[in-house]
Design an enzyme around this catalytic site. Structure first.
Site, PDB file in Angstrom:
ATOM      1  N   ARG A 135      -7.951 -66.074  18.803  1.00  0.00           N
ATOM      2  CA  ARG A 135      -8.529 -66.705  17.599  1.00  0.00           C
ATOM      3  C   ARG A 135      -9.339 -65.695  16.769  1.00  0.00           C
ATOM      4  NH1 ARG A 135      -5.486 -69.934  19.576  1.00  0.00           N
ATOM      5  NH2 ARG A 135      -5.788 -72.189  19.670  1.00  0.00           N
ATOM      6  N   GLU A 193     -15.030 -72.092  16.507  1.00  0.00           N
ATOM      7  CA  GLU A 193     -13.760 -71.543  16.014  1.00  0.00           C
ATOM      8  C   GLU A 193     -13.620 -71.807  14.508  1.00  0.00           C
ATOM      9  OE1 GLU A 193      -9.788 -73.260  15.519  1.00  0.00           O
ATOM     10  OE2 GLU A 193      -9.534 -72.673  17.609  1.00  0.00           O
ATOM     11  N   SER A 203      -9.558 -77.770  17.236  1.00  0.00           N
ATOM     12  CA  SER A 203     -10.629 -77.354  18.158  1.00  0.00           C
ATOM     13  C   SER A 203     -11.813 -76.834  17.351  1.00  0.00           C
ATOM     14  CB  SER A 203     -10.154 -76.222  19.070  1.00  0.00           C
ATOM     15  OG  SER A 203      -9.037 -76.621  19.816  1.00  0.00           O
TER      16      SER A 203
HETATM   17  P1  FAD Z   1      -7.946 -72.789   5.688  1.00  0.00           P
HETATM   18  O1  FAD Z   1      -8.688 -73.792   6.494  1.00  0.00           O
HETATM   19  O2  FAD Z   1      -7.683 -73.097   4.263  1.00  0.00           O
HETATM   20  O3  FAD Z   1      -8.715 -71.400   5.785  1.00  0.00           O
HETATM   21  C1  FAD Z   1      -9.179 -70.912   7.023  1.00  0.00           C
HETATM   22  C2  FAD Z   1      -9.868 -69.553   6.768  1.00  0.00           C
HETATM   23  O4  FAD Z   1      -8.903 -68.610   6.325  1.00  0.00           O
HETATM   24  C3  FAD Z   1     -10.920 -69.606   5.652  1.00  0.00           C
HETATM   25  O5  FAD Z   1     -11.925 -68.680   5.976  1.00  0.00           O
HETATM   26  C4  FAD Z   1     -10.161 -69.168   4.414  1.00  0.00           C
HETATM   27  O6  FAD Z   1     -10.998 -68.582   3.432  1.00  0.00           O
HETATM   28  C5  FAD Z   1      -9.205 -68.150   5.000  1.00  0.00           C
HETATM   29  N1  FAD Z   1      -7.905 -68.101   4.306  1.00  0.00           N
HETATM   30  C6  FAD Z   1      -6.988 -69.098   4.212  1.00  0.00           C
HETATM   31  N2  FAD Z   1      -5.889 -68.647   3.592  1.00  0.00           N
HETATM   32  C7  FAD Z   1      -6.115 -67.351   3.267  1.00  0.00           C
HETATM   33  C8  FAD Z   1      -5.359 -66.340   2.615  1.00  0.00           C
HETATM   34  N3  FAD Z   1      -4.132 -66.561   2.137  1.00  0.00           N
HETATM   35  N4  FAD Z   1      -5.923 -65.118   2.471  1.00  0.00           N
HETATM   36  C9  FAD Z   1      -7.159 -64.855   2.946  1.00  0.00           C
HETATM   37  N5  FAD Z   1      -7.935 -65.774   3.558  1.00  0.00           N
HETATM   38  C10 FAD Z   1      -7.406 -66.987   3.728  1.00  0.00           C
HETATM   39  N6  FAD Z   1      -5.246 -73.663  15.100  1.00  0.00           N
HETATM   40  C11 FAD Z   1      -4.659 -72.997  16.117  1.00  0.00           C
HETATM   41  O7  FAD Z   1      -4.738 -71.764  16.193  1.00  0.00           O
HETATM   42  N7  FAD Z   1      -3.959 -73.652  17.069  1.00  0.00           N
HETATM   43  C12 FAD Z   1      -3.803 -74.989  17.063  1.00  0.00           C
HETATM   44  O8  FAD Z   1      -3.162 -75.541  17.947  1.00  0.00           O
HETATM   45  C13 FAD Z   1      -4.413 -75.728  16.011  1.00  0.00           C
HETATM   46  N8  FAD Z   1      -4.324 -77.060  15.971  1.00  0.00           N
HETATM   47  C14 FAD Z   1      -4.919 -77.759  14.963  1.00  0.00           C
HETATM   48  C15 FAD Z   1      -4.807 -79.146  14.944  1.00  0.00           C
HETATM   49  C16 FAD Z   1      -5.390 -79.883  13.942  1.00  0.00           C
HETATM   50  C17 FAD Z   1      -5.246 -81.383  13.939  1.00  0.00           C
HETATM   51  C18 FAD Z   1      -6.114 -79.229  12.916  1.00  0.00           C
HETATM   52  C19 FAD Z   1      -6.736 -80.022  11.801  1.00  0.00           C
HETATM   53  C20 FAD Z   1      -6.264 -77.845  12.931  1.00  0.00           C
HETATM   54  C21 FAD Z   1      -5.669 -77.101  13.958  1.00  0.00           C
HETATM   55  N9  FAD Z   1      -5.776 -75.700  14.029  1.00  0.00           N
HETATM   56  C22 FAD Z   1      -5.155 -75.002  15.029  1.00  0.00           C
HETATM   57  C23 FAD Z   1      -6.579 -74.966  13.027  1.00  0.00           C
HETATM   58  C24 FAD Z   1      -5.826 -74.648  11.723  1.00  0.00           C
HETATM   59  O9  FAD Z   1      -4.693 -75.457  11.577  1.00  0.00           O
HETATM   60  C25 FAD Z   1      -5.391 -73.187  11.659  1.00  0.00           C
HETATM   61  O10 FAD Z   1      -6.502 -72.338  11.800  1.00  0.00           O
HETATM   62  C26 FAD Z   1      -4.678 -72.850  10.351  1.00  0.00           C
HETATM   63  O11 FAD Z   1      -4.133 -71.560  10.411  1.00  0.00           O
HETATM   64  C27 FAD Z   1      -5.595 -72.943   9.144  1.00  0.00           C
HETATM   65  O12 FAD Z   1      -4.782 -72.822   7.997  1.00  0.00           O
HETATM   66  P2  FAD Z   1      -5.278 -73.282   6.578  1.00  0.00           P
HETATM   67  O13 FAD Z   1      -4.267 -72.856   5.581  1.00  0.00           O
HETATM   68  O14 FAD Z   1      -5.617 -74.720   6.595  1.00  0.00           O
HETATM   69  O15 FAD Z   1      -6.594 -72.406   6.430  1.00  0.00           O
HETATM   70  N1  EPU Z   2     -10.128 -80.918  28.830  1.00  0.00           N
HETATM   71  C1  EPU Z   2     -11.008 -81.815  29.346  1.00  0.00           C
HETATM   72  N2  EPU Z   2     -11.546 -82.755  28.506  1.00  0.00           N
HETATM   73  C2  EPU Z   2     -11.219 -82.818  27.202  1.00  0.00           C
HETATM   74  C3  EPU Z   2     -10.312 -81.891  26.672  1.00  0.00           C
HETATM   75  C4  EPU Z   2      -9.776 -80.934  27.509  1.00  0.00           C
HETATM   76  O1  EPU Z   2     -11.329 -81.788  30.527  1.00  0.00           O
HETATM   77  O2  EPU Z   2     -11.747 -83.702  26.518  1.00  0.00           O
HETATM   78  C5  EPU Z   2      -9.542 -79.904  29.730  1.00  0.00           C
HETATM   79  C6  EPU Z   2      -8.367 -80.427  30.556  1.00  0.00           C
HETATM   80  O3  EPU Z   2      -8.486 -79.877  31.847  1.00  0.00           O
HETATM   81  C7  EPU Z   2      -7.167 -79.799  29.902  1.00  0.00           C
HETATM   82  C8  EPU Z   2      -7.730 -78.498  29.384  1.00  0.00           C
HETATM   83  O4  EPU Z   2      -9.058 -78.828  28.989  1.00  0.00           O
HETATM   84  O5  EPU Z   2      -6.129 -79.610  30.791  1.00  0.00           O
HETATM   85  C9  EPU Z   2      -6.987 -77.899  28.202  1.00  0.00           C
HETATM   86  O6  EPU Z   2      -6.896 -78.871  27.164  1.00  0.00           O
HETATM   87  P1  EPU Z   2      -5.757 -78.779  26.054  1.00  0.00           P
HETATM   88  O7  EPU Z   2      -4.448 -78.512  26.704  1.00  0.00           O
HETATM   89  O8  EPU Z   2      -5.884 -79.965  25.169  1.00  0.00           O
HETATM   90  O9  EPU Z   2      -6.098 -77.468  25.288  1.00  0.00           O
HETATM   91  P2  EPU Z   2      -7.472 -76.847  24.777  1.00  0.00           P
HETATM   92  O10 EPU Z   2      -7.805 -75.691  25.657  1.00  0.00           O
HETATM   93  O11 EPU Z   2      -8.508 -77.891  24.618  1.00  0.00           O
HETATM   94  C10 EPU Z   2      -6.336 -75.089  23.252  1.00  0.00           C
HETATM   95  C11 EPU Z   2      -6.439 -74.628  21.854  1.00  0.00           C
HETATM   96  C12 EPU Z   2      -5.686 -75.573  20.932  1.00  0.00           C
HETATM   97  C13 EPU Z   2      -4.224 -75.570  21.339  1.00  0.00           C
HETATM   98  C14 EPU Z   2      -4.120 -76.032  22.791  1.00  0.00           C
HETATM   99  C15 EPU Z   2      -2.713 -75.919  23.321  1.00  0.00           C
HETATM  100  C16 EPU Z   2      -8.487 -73.386  21.627  1.00  0.00           C
HETATM  101  C17 EPU Z   2      -9.885 -73.371  21.126  1.00  0.00           C
HETATM  102  N3  EPU Z   2      -7.821 -74.523  21.451  1.00  0.00           N
HETATM  103  O12 EPU Z   2      -7.016 -76.331  23.345  1.00  0.00           O
HETATM  104  O13 EPU Z   2      -5.791 -75.092  19.605  1.00  0.00           O
HETATM  105  O14 EPU Z   2      -3.464 -76.410  20.511  1.00  0.00           O
HETATM  106  O15 EPU Z   2      -4.958 -75.208  23.629  1.00  0.00           O
HETATM  107  O16 EPU Z   2      -2.396 -74.576  23.497  1.00  0.00           O
HETATM  108  O17 EPU Z   2      -8.015 -72.398  22.166  1.00  0.00           O
HETATM  109  C18 EPU Z   2      -7.113 -75.186  17.632  1.00  0.00           C
HETATM  110  O18 EPU Z   2      -7.287 -73.976  17.762  1.00  0.00           O
HETATM  111  O19 EPU Z   2      -7.588 -75.836  16.676  1.00  0.00           O
HETATM  112  C19 EPU Z   2      -6.329 -75.903  18.629  1.00  0.00           C
HETATM  113  C20 EPU Z   2      -6.110 -77.219  18.583  1.00  0.00           C
END
Ligand code: FAD
Ligand code: EPU
Length: 338
Positions: free
Chosen positions: A164, A334, A238
């Protein structure tokens, strides 16, 4: 090209925070971005590049220019027996790009299906899920320096990707607009299905032979079962990173908390689930007004409707304090707090 004034950012962030931007404009090319920057020069004190707003918590109005990236386009720049190099406009929706790859049989990002946001933000925090990060398929990106008005190309090395993390979250924070990203995708898929519940989900789907689409579908099913849909409940995924602790610290904690799980990182640390830590502290399902900790995934903070960014931020402070008191671990956010 039009610079608007006093625009609500509520439709432009997945937390649904109703803050206002002093100036707001969207751009669909680097030239247009440059023009906007030139014409806004004397009026704006700070510029924010916005993609899908899915990794931002707005806690206040923006006293400057918010620039919405809408650069589209997909170009194949090289195609050989093993790989295809695909250059994608930074404003393209990430999941739409994943679907494009699935449709064309390009492998490598199927585990990253359904992550909200735009392609241009994907390198910023090196998006990851289910055992894959974009650094695994990243080739290069083009960016525009906002102050020096200079185009630059970044290689994978230049981006200094980590968990991240990238150079754009650190040394070059808010200095560049990423305008395109080039990915190196595989013609022959190498599936990553050992992470989390993917195998189990594939089994319950009745999948006998893996394909890019079945892996993506399994990932989507799992995500839909535990992550809130931002169009229904405001959130940014997250809220905190999963902390990394030493093996000694892990073993010590495990004595008092046998259910603690973690996995070894490449630099010989243990990554533990922040969601678990937060749940152990009793926050899962907590709600104060419209700010809350999601009841199916404690790592996700939510806005049930009218919470302010300050309220969600305060909740995150309380969570950090209690995890620190109970486990001696300091959670890092994050989400980008602005
Ligand atoms: P924004 O929120 O618009 O911007 C994020 C940051 O990047 C800001 O600082 C912004 O200024 C900068 N930025 C954006 N675009 C540009 C650009 N073109 N040039 C320079 N700077 C820029 N993330 C994960 O890694 N894994 C996940 O599994 C994951 N699951 C998610 C689930 C949900 C339901 C949600 C809501 C979010 C999740 N995220 C996850 C976080 C998010 O989706 C990612 O970080 C995504 O890449 C953000 O993209 P965005 O275009 O919305 O960025
Ligand atoms: N867990 C709990 N309680 C909770 C949630 C999670 O105990 O309420 C424990 C469970 O043991 C579970 C483990 O956490 O097995 C892992 O949970 P999960 O698989 O949901 O993944 P995570 O570690 O919580 C990370 C990323 C996610 C990504 C998933 C799948 C980060 C900060 N988050 O979540 O990314 O989608 O793994 O790879 O690394 C994001 O970055 O926004 C994001 C959603």
């Amino acid at each position: 090209m039009k610079i608007q004034e006093n625009i609500s950012l509520k439709p432009f962030n997945t937390f649904g925070m109703n803050v206002f931007a002093k100036y707001f404009a969207s751009f669909n090319s680097t030239d247009q971005l440059n023009e906007i920057l030139e014409s806004a020069k004397s009026e704006s004190s700070s510029d924010l590049i916005l993609g899908g707003g899915s990794n931002i918590l707005f806690t206040k109005d923006i006293d400057g220019l918010v620039l919405k990236n809408e650069i589209e386009g997909i170009d194949i720049i090289e195609d050989n027996e093993e790989y295809v190099y695909v250059k994608v406009g930074a404003g393209m929706n990430w999941h739409q790009f994943v679907l494009y790859c699935i449709h064309h049989g390009y492998a490598g990002i199927e585990n990253l299906a359904l992550i909200p946001g735009c392609v241009g933000a994907s390198p910023i925090q090196n998006i990851g899920a289910y055992g894959v990060e974009i650094k695994d398929v990243f080739h290069a990106l083009e960016a525009f320096h906002l102050r020096d008005k200079m185009k630059m190309v970044f290689s994978k090395n230049d981006c200094a990707f980590g968990y991240r993390e990238s150079v754009f979250k650190n040394k070059f924070k808010n200095q560049f607009a990423i305008t395109s990203v080039t990915f190196r995708l595989n013609k022959k898929a190498q599936y990553h299905v050992s992470y989390g519940a993917i195998n189990q989900e594939l089994e319950s789907m009745g999948i006998k032979e893996l394909s890019i689409i079945s892996v993506a579908q399994a990932v989507m099913n799992i995500r839909n079962s535990k992550l809130p849909n931002p169009s229904l409940i405001g959130n940014a995924g997250s809220f905190f990173k999963n902390p990394e602790i030493t093996n000694e610290e892990f073993n010590y904690l495990k004595l008092s908390h046998p259910s603690l799980t973690g996995y070894q990182t490449i630099d010989n640390k243990m990554k533990i689930a922040a969601g678990w830590l937060i749940e152990q502290c009793g926050w899962k399902g907590f709600r104060d007004g419209d700010a809350g900790c999601y009841d199916k995934q404690a790592l996700v903070l939510v806005n049930y409707g009218n919470a302010t960014g300050q309220q969600v931020f305060q909740l995150s402070e309380s969570i950090i304090t209690s995890v620190q008191q109970q486990f001696g671990i300091t959670l890092q956010r994050e989400v980008n707090v602005i």
